[in-house]
Design an enzyme around this catalytic site. Structure first.
Site: not given
Ligand code: GLU
Length: 542
Positions: A293-295
């Site tokens: 995940s990017k986050r």
């Protein structure tokens, strides 16, 4: 008034699509050459998945095919200044330069451009005009409120949501009425008129996922938005048709759009490409797995590898490991071959998503770096330090010395494997620098921990045995002599056969010397370390 009038009213200036059919001639390629692309949006974040996808695309295109990059910026809200440069730089950093692309100054490199969707507005409009003329598209005047209302009614009736079949308010609007509304200035968008019947099935053979079956598409999707730009689906049709893509390699979030896309190609009368849908890279999270995940995961950003100093060779090697699980075995059998020589098979890619594991990546990296020459390690570390670590940079200023330090146990059959990334190097070599070596430090000795015994070993060794000019064999024999003289076995074997008869063995004794001189119990070859440090500096340390 007929469809032609309607099409002309909507796109008065659009050229006939045949103009583009001629302008972008069919590519002249050998039979099995693959034309594929990476089609990112310039959002300011380059995901490692983009590098993964590009690596696969590049490998697929290697036999006479084409790998191009197309910038998908039709969602202009998401666009970020400098986004294109970021993407191109990332590809360059990983040696994945495309054959055709547009640069950050909007200059096209290749004959099928513009390779940026916002510069292709006229082209999309020509193809939308074609569909309008053929009765395969129509203007839709539904407002956001109208669409909400339709959805509410669908939910109430427990039916599928969307703009399809009996719910399409504008699909069957008489042409005259549509023309009048447009002339009136009513806002509208252009929709595809889907011929699909969801009670029928379509079969699709995905290059990666294998055979999949879907109900036919019946959604009248938007093809041209109110800003005159196309939706993803329509741009995909037009661009991949004109650019000659014959294999679309993309994330599997698009798999469900395949029925629509095949229908678009069919209705437009163009040959559809093959599709290869790549499962996302997964990460272990507690008991389960989730998408990288990017986050949540810093390693999802391409910039992370640069900042950490993980070389591109390691990242690519690891990505190939994920892409084809048999790569690992091949690598073991062919340690010195170039990755390009591996016979990549896209059909062997994971259907459900391969695990992306940083521990494994760093392990792979240690192997990759172990094959670098001292000069290469030096240069890479130096370049990394220039940007990220001033202290390390200072340590590396004396190149000749640094090369010696980095060259310990390198370039031989069993090279050292302690460096996984350039940011490790400072710690790994710090004891070779006197100002970093803390001679009063609390060192952790291993088997022999008694302070008097340690002092005795060190004192005797440097007074009686140590000679800077000894070759390795003599040096080691003296270490054995020292051990013996203090009641330790000369050989580990000897000790193991008779543990009661000795205080320990030669390895325990040399560890004392190692820890005393380096502060570490694990280092590469002690003989080489002592040689490089030299007598004077060693004596200062004790
Ligand atoms: N711009 C699309 C995306 O980033 C491209 C998908 C495709 O490769 O067709 O998801």
């Amino acid at each position: 008034m007929d469809r032609k009038d309607l099409a002309n009213l909507i796109f008065p200036n659009a050229k006939d699509y045949t103009y583009y059919e001629e302008k972008y001639a069919k590519r002249n390629l050998t039979e099995n050459a693959i034309v594929t692309r990476f089609a990112p949006s310039p959002t300011g974040f380059v995901h490692i998945g983009g590098i993964y996808q590009s690596l696969i695309a590049k490998v697929m295109a290697k036999n006479g095919g084409v790998f191009f990059v197309r910038i998908e910026d039709t969602d202009q809200k998401r666009e970020v200044e400098g986004g294109i440069k970021q993407i191109l730089d990332a590809l360059k950093d990983f040696d994945l330069c495309p054959d055709e692309y547009i640069d950050e100054n909007d200059v096209d490199h290749g004959n099928y451009g513009p390779y940026k969707q916002s510069l292709r507005k006229d082209i999309y409009q020509s193809y939308a005009k074609k569909l309008l003329e053929e009765g395969n598209a129509y203007p839709c005047f539904c407002s956001a409120e109208d669409l909400d209302k339709i959805r509410e009614n669908q939910e109430k009736a427990k039916e599928r949501t969307g703009y399809y079949g009996k719910w399409t308010k504008c699909r069957n609007m008489p042409i005259d009425m549509a023309i009048e509304k447009i002339k009136n200035g009513d806002p509208y968008i252009v929709r595809f008129k889907s011929p699909g019947n969801p009670d029928k099935k379509i079969k699709h053979k995905d290059v990666i996922k294998g055979s999949v079956e879907f109900p036919e598409n019946d959604q009248d999707i938007v093809i041209i938005k109110s800003d005159g730009l196309p939706t993803y689906h329509f741009a995909h049709l037009v661009d991949d048709h004109l650019m000659g893509t014959n294999m679309v390699i993309r994330a599997d979030e698009w798999l469900a759009s395949v029925p629509l896309h095949l229908q678009l190609f069919y209705v437009a009368g163009f040959k559809a490409p093959k599709y290869a849908h790549i499962a996302p890279m997964m990460k272990l999270d507690g008991e389960g797995k989730r998408k990288l995940s990017k986050r949540k995961d810093p390693e999802s950003a391409v910039s992370y590898y640069k900042e950490e100093g993980i070389p591109k060779e390691s990242v690519l090697e690891y990505l190939m490991n994920i892409a084809n699980s048999n790569f690992e075995i091949w690598r073991k059998q062919n340690p010195d071959k170039k990755m390009e020589e591996f016979d990549f098979d896209i059909k062997k890619m994971s259907v459900s998503g391969a695990l992306f594991d940083m521990v494994k990546m760093l392990d792979v990296s240690k192997n990759v770096i172990s094959k670098f020459s001292a000069e290469e390690v030096y240069n890479e570390t130096y370049n990394w330090a220039k940007e990220y670590d001033k202290e390390l940079l200072e340590m590396l200023e004396n190149k000749e010395y640094s090369l010696k330090v980095l060259g310990i146990e390198r370039g031989n059959a069993k090279p050292r494997k302690d460096i996984a990334k350039w940011s490790d190097v400072k710690h790994i070599i710090s004891y070779m620098y006197d100002d970093k070596f803390d001679k009063n430090g609390e060192f952790e000795y291993q088997k022999i921990t008694d302070k008097d015994e340690i002092d005795k070993i060190v004192k005797l060794y440097f007074e009686k045995y140590y000679d800077e000019s000894d070759d390795k064999e003599t040096w080691f024999n003296k270490m054995k002599d020292l051990s013996e003289s203090l009641g330790y076995a000369r050989e580990v074997k000897e000790y193991k056969a008779n543990p009661e008869g000795f205080k320990g063995h030669v390895g325990d004794v040399s560890t004392v010397i190692r820890v005393k001189i380096t502060g570490r119990c694990n280092t590469p070859d002690l003989y080489e370390i002592l040689k490089i440090l030299g007598k004077e500096r060693i004596l200062k340390r004790i």
